[in-house]
Scaffold this motif. Structure first.
Motif, PDB file in Angstrom:
ATOM      1  N   GLY A 110       0.785  -1.227   0.000  1.00 12.81           N
ATOM      2  CA  GLY A 110       0.000   0.000   0.000  1.00 12.81           C
ATOM      3  C   GLY A 110       0.814   1.272   0.000  1.00 12.81           C
ATOM      4  O   GLY A 110       0.283   2.351   0.278  1.00 12.81           O
ATOM      5  N   LEU A 111       2.105   1.198  -0.339  1.00 13.60           N
ATOM      6  CA  LEU A 111       2.951   2.385  -0.337  1.00 13.60           C
ATOM      7  C   LEU A 111       2.962   3.044  -1.705  1.00 13.60           C
ATOM      8  O   LEU A 111       3.033   2.366  -2.735  1.00 13.60           O
ATOM      9  N   THR A 112       2.906   4.353  -1.713  1.00  8.19           N
ATOM     10  CA  THR A 112       3.078   5.107  -2.945  1.00  8.19           C
ATOM     11  C   THR A 112       4.570   5.310  -3.190  1.00  8.19           C
ATOM     12  O   THR A 112       5.410   5.029  -2.333  1.00  8.19           O
ATOM     13  N   SER A 113       4.886   5.860  -4.352  1.00  8.35           N
ATOM     14  CA  SER A 113       6.285   6.118  -4.694  1.00  8.35           C
ATOM     15  C   SER A 113       6.955   7.041  -3.677  1.00  8.35           C
ATOM     16  O   SER A 113       8.052   6.762  -3.174  1.00  8.35           O
ATOM     17  N   SER A 114       6.298   8.150  -3.359  1.00  8.32           N
ATOM     18  CA  SER A 114       6.912   9.111  -2.434  1.00  8.32           C
ATOM     19  C   SER A 114       6.991   8.541  -1.018  1.00  8.32           C
ATOM     20  O   SER A 114       7.979   8.764  -0.303  1.00  8.32           O
ATOM     21  N   GLU A 115       5.972   7.784  -0.604  1.00  5.84           N
ATOM     22  CA  GLU A 115       6.015   7.155   0.720  1.00  5.84           C
ATOM     23  C   GLU A 115       7.155   6.149   0.802  1.00  5.84           C
ATOM     24  O   GLU A 115       7.886   6.096   1.799  1.00  5.84           O
ATOM     25  N   ALA A 116       7.318   5.349  -0.250  1.00  4.54           N
ATOM     26  CA  ALA A 116       8.381   4.345  -0.257  1.00  4.54           C
ATOM     27  C   ALA A 116       9.750   4.991  -0.148  1.00  4.54           C
ATOM     28  O   ALA A 116      10.634   4.490   0.563  1.00  4.54           O
ATOM     29  N   SER A 117       9.952   6.109  -0.832  1.00  9.90           N
ATOM     30  CA  SER A 117      11.247   6.787  -0.776  1.00  9.90           C
ATOM     31  C   SER A 117      11.536   7.331   0.616  1.00  9.90           C
ATOM     32  O   SER A 117      12.673   7.273   1.102  1.00  9.90           O
ATOM     33  N   ILE A 118      10.524   7.865   1.275  1.00  6.81           N
ATOM     34  CA  ILE A 118      10.707   8.403   2.624  1.00  6.81           C
ATOM     35  C   ILE A 118      11.086   7.291   3.595  1.00  6.81           C
ATOM     36  O   ILE A 118      12.022   7.427   4.401  1.00  6.81           O
ATOM     37  N   VAL A 119      10.369   6.180   3.526  1.00  3.62           N
ATOM     38  CA  VAL A 119      10.662   5.061   4.428  1.00  3.62           C
ATOM     39  C   VAL A 119      12.043   4.490   4.145  1.00  3.62           C
ATOM     40  O   VAL A 119      12.818   4.196   5.066  1.00  3.62           O
ATOM     41  N   HIS A 120      12.370   4.351   2.867  1.00  5.16           N
ATOM     42  CA  HIS A 120      13.690   3.824   2.498  1.00  5.16           C
ATOM     43  C   HIS A 120      14.794   4.749   3.001  1.00  5.16           C
ATOM     44  O   HIS A 120      15.827   4.299   3.510  1.00  5.16           O
ATOM     45  N   ASN A 121      14.582   6.054   2.871  1.00  6.81           N
ATOM     46  CA  ASN A 121      15.578   7.034   3.302  1.00  6.81           C
ATOM     47  C   ASN A 121      15.912   6.870   4.787  1.00  6.81           C
ATOM     48  O   ASN A 121      17.086   6.862   5.184  1.00  6.81           O
ATOM     49  N   GLU A 122      14.885   6.729   5.609  1.00  3.60           N
ATOM     50  CA  GLU A 122      15.115   6.585   7.052  1.00  3.60           C
ATOM     51  C   GLU A 122      15.740   5.229   7.364  1.00  3.60           C
ATOM     52  O   GLU A 122      16.602   5.109   8.240  1.00  3.60           O
ATOM     53  N   TRP A 123      15.311   4.191   6.653  1.00  2.00           N
ATOM     54  CA  TRP A 123      15.876   2.850   6.837  1.00  2.00           C
ATOM     55  C   TRP A 123      17.365   2.840   6.517  1.00  2.00           C
ATOM     56  O   TRP A 123      18.151   2.139   7.142  1.00  2.00           O
ATOM     57  N   LEU A 124      17.761   3.700   5.557  1.00  2.00           N
ATOM     58  CA  LEU A 124      19.172   3.834   5.210  1.00  2.00           C
ATOM     59  C   LEU A 124      19.945   4.668   6.226  1.00  2.00           C
ATOM     60  O   LEU A 124      21.170   4.612   6.273  1.00  2.00           O
ATOM     61  N   GLY A 125      19.236   5.475   7.002  1.00  2.00           N
ATOM     62  CA  GLY A 125      19.902   6.368   7.932  1.00  2.00           C
ATOM     63  C   GLY A 125      20.395   7.645   7.286  1.00  2.00           C
ATOM     64  O   GLY A 125      21.295   8.306   7.807  1.00  2.00           O
ATOM     65  N   TYR A 126      19.797   8.047   6.150  1.00  4.79           N
ATOM     66  CA  TYR A 126      20.211   9.257   5.455  1.00  4.79           C
ATOM     67  C   TYR A 126      19.527  10.484   6.057  1.00  4.79           C
ATOM     68  O   TYR A 126      18.540  10.371   6.772  1.00  4.79           O
ATOM     69  N   GLU A 127      20.077  11.653   5.739  1.00  5.94           N
ATOM     70  CA  GLU A 127      19.494  12.894   6.244  1.00  5.94           C
ATOM     71  C   GLU A 127      18.101  13.093   5.667  1.00  5.94           C
ATOM     72  O   GLU A 127      17.732  12.488   4.658  1.00  5.94           O
ATOM     73  N   ASP A 128      17.332  13.982   6.317  1.00  9.82           N
ATOM     74  CA  ASP A 128      15.915  14.129   6.013  1.00  9.82           C
ATOM     75  C   ASP A 128      15.653  14.300   4.517  1.00  9.82           C
ATOM     76  O   ASP A 128      16.160  15.236   3.888  1.00  9.82           O
ATOM     77  N   ASP A 129      14.849  13.380   3.956  1.00  6.35           N
ATOM     78  CA  ASP A 129      14.321  13.453   2.592  1.00  6.35           C
ATOM     79  C   ASP A 129      15.408  13.484   1.511  1.00  6.35           C
ATOM     80  O   ASP A 129      15.138  13.839   0.362  1.00  6.35           O
ATOM     81  N   TRP A 130      16.619  13.084   1.868  1.00  5.90           N
ATOM     82  CA  TRP A 130      17.695  13.111   0.870  1.00  5.90           C
ATOM     83  C   TRP A 130      17.381  12.212  -0.319  1.00  5.90           C
ATOM     84  O   TRP A 130      17.535  12.606  -1.486  1.00  5.90           O
ATOM     85  N   LEU A 131      16.932  11.020  -0.054  1.00  4.85           N
ATOM     86  CA  LEU A 131      16.706  10.059  -1.131  1.00  4.85           C
ATOM     87  C   LEU A 131      15.611  10.543  -2.076  1.00  4.85           C
ATOM     88  O   LEU A 131      15.737  10.451  -3.301  1.00  4.85           O
TER      89      LEU A 131
END
Length: 311
Positions: A185-206
């Motif tokens: 149920g994830l959209t493209s933008s939602e998936a990127s946000i979750v992936h970014n945090e899972w990676l430990g990257y700075e806010d919304d970098w991905l």
């Protein structure tokens, strides 16, 4: 290892094949992904009239170009729809022009592999026929980008042929991964946000690195909040647990190529390609930066979702 996707048909259940899939996914990604930022490729794209990021879209997206920008947006998953639409506009939707970028990308691949990772040449040449044999037996159902990719003419150049076989496996995994995210149920933008945090990257970098607009990012955060996965523009631990489950399911469901190739071949693939792939990853560090191509990078802390997000 079990996941919430245990009930799905096709999961491997075998932890050894799961690990093989996880390990070789890194080399598959690196063998292909370094070209996305390679100056040799970028210069060729510019000579054909597109800047590097749009040249990447045109070269990778050539197999699906006849279907139009909406189809390519769906296939790419997280790449900016704005950038894809602009690429189509600049190339006037001409599928032949997209194929020119596909061809010039191949020239840069052949040149760059021989120059920056010569140790990968013999393995790709020698393993190419077996890799194609496995690719030809992979199911097409639901893997549209993979299906379009394998419909392209196969190179006569043995090095490029082996590289394209690896690319086909990469796109098959990518289609599988995006199907799992869509099912969650994830959209493209939602998936990127979750992936970014899972990676430990700075806010919304991905999200920004993939060309997503601020409006798309805001919509992503709003959607995650409605799903109970975020609060006050921060992810909750369940979002990271979900992301890990999706990664585990991807590894399980994309073990099939390696099962088809067999244990000895799969181990040899890992051992022969990994040293050269370290050189290619160093090339990414140099041409793009250390955050790029995260699927090629080993960070064991990803597997500890409680270390991230809000409590």
């Amino acid at each position: 290892m079990t996941t919430t996707f245990d009930r799905w048909p096709g999961r491997t259940a075998d932890s050894d094949w799961h690990e093989t899939s996880r390990r070789n996914a890194r080399s598959v990604q690196t063998t292909i992904g370094w070209i996305f930022w390679d100056p040799g490729a970028v210069a060729r794209y510019e000579a054909l009239g597109l800047p590097g990021p749009l040249g990447y879209i045109a070269s990778r997206g050539a197999p699906l170009a006849p279907a139009g920008p909406e189809a390519l947006t769906a296939a790419f998953g997280s790449i900016s729809s704005v950038g894809i639409a602009l690429t189509f506009d600049l190339l006037k939707g001409d599928a032949a022009a997209f194929r020119d970028f596909w061809q010039t990308r191949d020239e840069a691949v052949d040149e760059g592999l021989r120059r920056y990772a010569p140790g990968i040449v013999d393995p790709l040449v020698e393993m190419g026929p077996a890799l194609w044999s496995a690719v030809d037996r992979l199911p097409r159902l639901g893997r549209v980008f993979f299906g379009a990719t394998v419909s392209m003419p196969r190179p006569q150049n043995p090095l490029l042929s082996g590289w394209h076989a690896v690319n086909a496996i990469r796109e098959w995994r990518g289609d599988t991964h995006w199907a799992l995210l869509a099912a969650a149920g994830l959209t493209s933008s939602e998936a990127s946000i979750v992936h970014n945090e899972w990676l430990g990257y700075e806010d919304d970098w991905l999200s920004r690195s993939r060309g997503q607009t601020e409006k798309e990012i805001d919509e992503g955060w709003d959607g995650l909040a409605r799903k109970g996965l975020a609060a006050e523009r921060g992810l909750l631990p369940e979002a990271l647990r979900l992301r890990q489950r999706l990664e585990d399911a991807t590894d399980e469901l994309t073990a099939l190529p390696w099962r088809l190739l067999g244990t000895d071949f799969s181990v040899s693939f890992a051992e022969r390609l990994e040293p050269a792939c370290e050189l290619l990853l160093a090339r990414v560090d140099e041409t793009a930066g250390p955050n790029y191509q995260p699927a090629s990078r080993v960070r064991e802390r990803y597997r500890n979702p409680e270390d991230h997000g809000r409590s």
